[in-house]
Write a protein that holds these residues in place. Sequence first.
Motif, PDB file in Angstrom:
ATOM      1  N   LEU A   1       2.039   1.802  -3.724  1.00  0.00           N
ATOM      2  CA  LEU A   1       0.903   2.308  -4.501  1.00  0.00           C
ATOM      3  C   LEU A   1       0.584   3.747  -4.103  1.00  0.00           C
ATOM      4  O   LEU A   1       0.167   4.555  -4.938  1.00  0.00           O
TER       5      LEU A   1
ATOM      6  N   HIS B   1       0.828  -1.212   0.000  1.00  0.00           N
ATOM      7  CA  HIS B   1       0.000   0.000   0.000  1.00  0.00           C
ATOM      8  C   HIS B   1       0.859   1.257   0.000  1.00  0.00           C
ATOM      9  O   HIS B   1       0.442   2.309  -0.491  1.00  0.00           O
TER      10      HIS B   1
ATOM     11  N   THR C   1       0.418   6.914  -6.501  1.00  0.00           N
ATOM     12  CA  THR C   1      -0.765   7.786  -6.470  1.00  0.00           C
ATOM     13  C   THR C   1      -0.364   9.243  -6.301  1.00  0.00           C
ATOM     14  O   THR C   1      -0.878  10.136  -6.991  1.00  0.00           O
TER      15      THR C   1
ATOM     16  N   TYR D   1      -6.453   3.486  -5.839  1.00  0.00           N
ATOM     17  CA  TYR D   1      -5.845   3.531  -4.511  1.00  0.00           C
ATOM     18  C   TYR D   1      -6.884   3.859  -3.444  1.00  0.00           C
ATOM     19  O   TYR D   1      -6.864   3.287  -2.351  1.00  0.00           O
TER      20      TYR D   1
ATOM     21  N   GLY E   1      -6.358   0.055  -3.241  1.00  0.00           N
ATOM     22  CA  GLY E   1      -4.910   0.042  -3.058  1.00  0.00           C
ATOM     23  C   GLY E   1      -4.437   0.344  -1.656  1.00  0.00           C
ATOM     24  O   GLY E   1      -3.441  -0.221  -1.191  1.00  0.00           O
TER      25      GLY E   1
END
Length: 442
Positions: free
Chosen positions: A250, A247, A254, A431, A435
């Motif tokens: 990601l 996470h 993002t 996300y 995500g």
Amino acid sequence: MSDSSKFSSNTKDSTIIPVLIIAGLFFIFGFVTWINGALIPFMKAINELTSAQSLLVASASYISFVVMAIPASYILNKIGYKKGMSLGLFVMAIGALVFIPAAEARTYWVFLTGIFIQGAGMTLLQTAANPYITILGPIDSAAKRIAIMGIANKVAGALGSVIFGALLLSGIDENQATLSMVSDTEKIQLLDTMANSVVTPYLVMAAVLFLLGILIRKAPLPNVEAEPIEAPKDGATTKTSIFQFPHLWLGVLTLFMYVGVEVIAGDTIIAYGISLGIPAADAKFFTTFTLMAMVATYALGVVLIPKVISQTLALQLSAVLGIVFSFCIVFTTGFTSVIFVAALGIANALVWPAVWPLTLKGLGKFTKTASALLIMAISGGAIIPPLYGKLVDSNKADYMAQGMNEALATATASTKGYWILVPCYIIILYYAVFGHKLGLKK
């Protein structure tokens, strides 16, 4: 009981003063970052640069975020957030002082060195301040606190661009016209005089930054640390590497996409309006529209998060609005299309405040390193906007090859170039929905 545990047991009132202090630091981020808009044409004039060369002003700032973010995380691990913020201010002050010999020599690379040093200090400041404000209080209300930081940042940006624009760009058109008519000796004297106009503003800036660096060391900022990683269940392994948090990675992607679309929304809107036939005298205010949209949405976030909506929902709504507004830009024309570019400020405002707490959640001892990675994602602002420009240039050439006149080809290509926003917002939406939960304990 440690300082951290003492702090966590206090009421929310105990966060007011620290929040105001950190808001002051975000004001500094905005002020120093947005004066680049005035520095670029100023540097172009006094150093007789091409447009591409003058844009190295922005590149020097972005490069510092990429190069210095990881070293900043190591420094913070050694000295902590509070001393890190103070050191960041001192480094920025040193960068401001470099402008004095740069002006005396009127040497572009020395100016760029000063900008890079300031960027290095700002990287350290950002790498410390963003996670600090995130974990200063409950994680569920972190987006609210960061939204307050956003208001301080953008208001300072507006002031910085106005103040330094007035100090550095006043009379620059007349001086440029004069330069073409005087002798080489007079030309050098005039350029030296113009260059010296940065000395006083940057001396004042250095003094203020040094003073703030000292004050931060004395400020009542509590020692806070991220919550430790939860102990694993029997048979499970504990987290030993930053690469075990999908996470986080990601979240970095993002934020990279977000900074790219934010810069596009703010930096292309004036040129876009002009390409549509709107007079430059009117178009020069369009960036302010985007800025106002962001500030208004920040204020809304302060009121609504987390009492009415969660920061996760805020991020989801932001991504959806970004996709909708992107389609509206492409499928409308004229001033209406420009308004939808400005409306991206509404879609963008709460992305940064929401991504930080969602990404740092559950990282424990890895928080400072993760913060450095998130700061490096600011490089999206140096990569995605040029891709928009290349897309516009390519489409314009194709349209003209098909027989379209240049004005219409430019307008059409500029509009269609905004298609690049859609995949960026789709990644942000992914996300927001899925995500941010990957790899975290259910």
